[in-house]
Design a protein around this motif. Structure first.
Motif, short mmCIF file in Angstrom:
data_model
loop_
_atom_site.label_atom_id
_atom_site.label_comp_id
_atom_site.label_asym_id
_atom_site.label_seq_id
_atom_site.Cartn_x
_atom_site.Cartn_y
_atom_site.Cartn_z
N GLY A 279 0.80 -1.22 0.00
CA GLY A 279 0.00 0.00 0.00
C GLY A 279 0.83 1.26 0.00
O GLY A 279 0.46 2.27 -0.61
N SER B 276 0.83 7.64 -6.09
CA SER B 276 0.05 8.62 -5.32
C SER B 276 -1.28 8.93 -5.98
O SER B 276 -2.26 9.25 -5.31
CB SER B 276 0.85 9.91 -5.13
OG SER B 276 1.20 10.46 -6.39
N ARG C 5 -5.53 3.17 2.84
CA ARG C 5 -5.79 4.21 1.82
C ARG C 5 -7.29 4.26 1.52
O ARG C 5 -7.74 3.81 0.45
CB ARG C 5 -5.00 3.89 0.54
CG ARG C 5 -3.48 3.84 0.67
CD ARG C 5 -2.83 5.21 0.64
NE ARG C 5 -3.15 5.95 -0.58
CZ ARG C 5 -2.44 5.88 -1.72
NH1 ARG C 5 -1.37 5.08 -1.80
NH2 ARG C 5 -2.79 6.60 -2.78
N GLU D 131 -9.18 6.44 0.54
CA GLU D 131 -9.59 7.24 -0.62
C GLU D 131 -9.58 6.43 -1.92
O GLU D 131 -10.12 6.87 -2.94
CB GLU D 131 -8.67 8.46 -0.76
CG GLU D 131 -7.29 8.20 -1.34
CD GLU D 131 -6.26 7.64 -0.34
OE1 GLU D 131 -5.08 7.56 -0.72
OE2 GLU D 131 -6.65 7.28 0.79
#
Length: 200
Positions: A65, A70, A93, A95
């Protein structure tokens, strides 16, 4: 009383994730308890020791991860098994829109329960990836501990618009249209590497 304290989980994860965000530790603890409970009655993973589960499954997944691009916003975990590396990545993560593909019924049922219990937004594809409509693509496709890496890569490559991310032993030949970057050694193991393939 949890099997391992959150502090102990953080200590075991230190080589993989030196500064784990505090809010992920309760979710990892709950995930571990659920996995141990289910694994006692249905074989989800051959690893039974809680510390080894945290090290091998959670640690390696979180390490992957950390090495996602990005800009990764969608991810397909190909052959997710008991949720690795996709579920820890979804915890780390949030998002990223994560889809967990697992065709074995007992494992996909467990993943569904884990997603519900942990309050994650991950989607489940409870069938073979090959049956997924060709139009569905993801920024990154992850592969770990798949039975036939060559066959899996050929099925995974068309689904990846940008990256392939492999947790593997020996580097396979990259599928057409991809170039593998320099392998990254996975902490605490001599035999596993993280391999990122980028679309040419």
């Amino acid at each position: 009383m949890p099997t391992l304290s959150e502090a102990r989980i953080a200590t075991i994860l230190a080589p993989f994730l030196p500064s784990p965000p505090p809010d992920i530790l309760p979710k990892l603890s709950a995930y571990l308890e659920l996995l141990l409970k289910w694994n006692a009655r249905t074989n989800l993973t051959a690893i039974r020791d809680p510390e080894e589960i945290v090290r091998r499954h959670f640690g390696e997944s979180l390490f992957a991860g950390l090495h996602l691009a990005s800009e990764a916003n969608t991810l397909l975990d190909f052959g997710s098994g008991a949720g690795f590396p996709g579920l820890p990545i979804a915890i780390l993560r949030p998002e990223i829109a994560v889809t967990l593909a697992e065709s074995q019924n007992k494992k996909s049922t467990f993943i569904q329960e884990a997603v519900r219990t942990l309050g994650l937004k991950a989607e489940i594809w409870a069938a073979r990836v090959e049956t997924m409509p060709q139009t569905i693509q993801f920024h990154t496709v992850t592969l770990r501990a798949v039975d036939n890496m060559v066959a899996a890569l050929s099925a995974a490559a068309p689904r990846a618009s940008n990256d392939l991310l492999l947790l593997t032993g020996l580097p396979p030949i990259p599928p057409t249209g991809f170039t593998f970057q320099k392998p990254i050694p996975i902490p605490t193991t001599q035999s596993s590497i993280l391999l990122r393939g980028t679309r040419d």
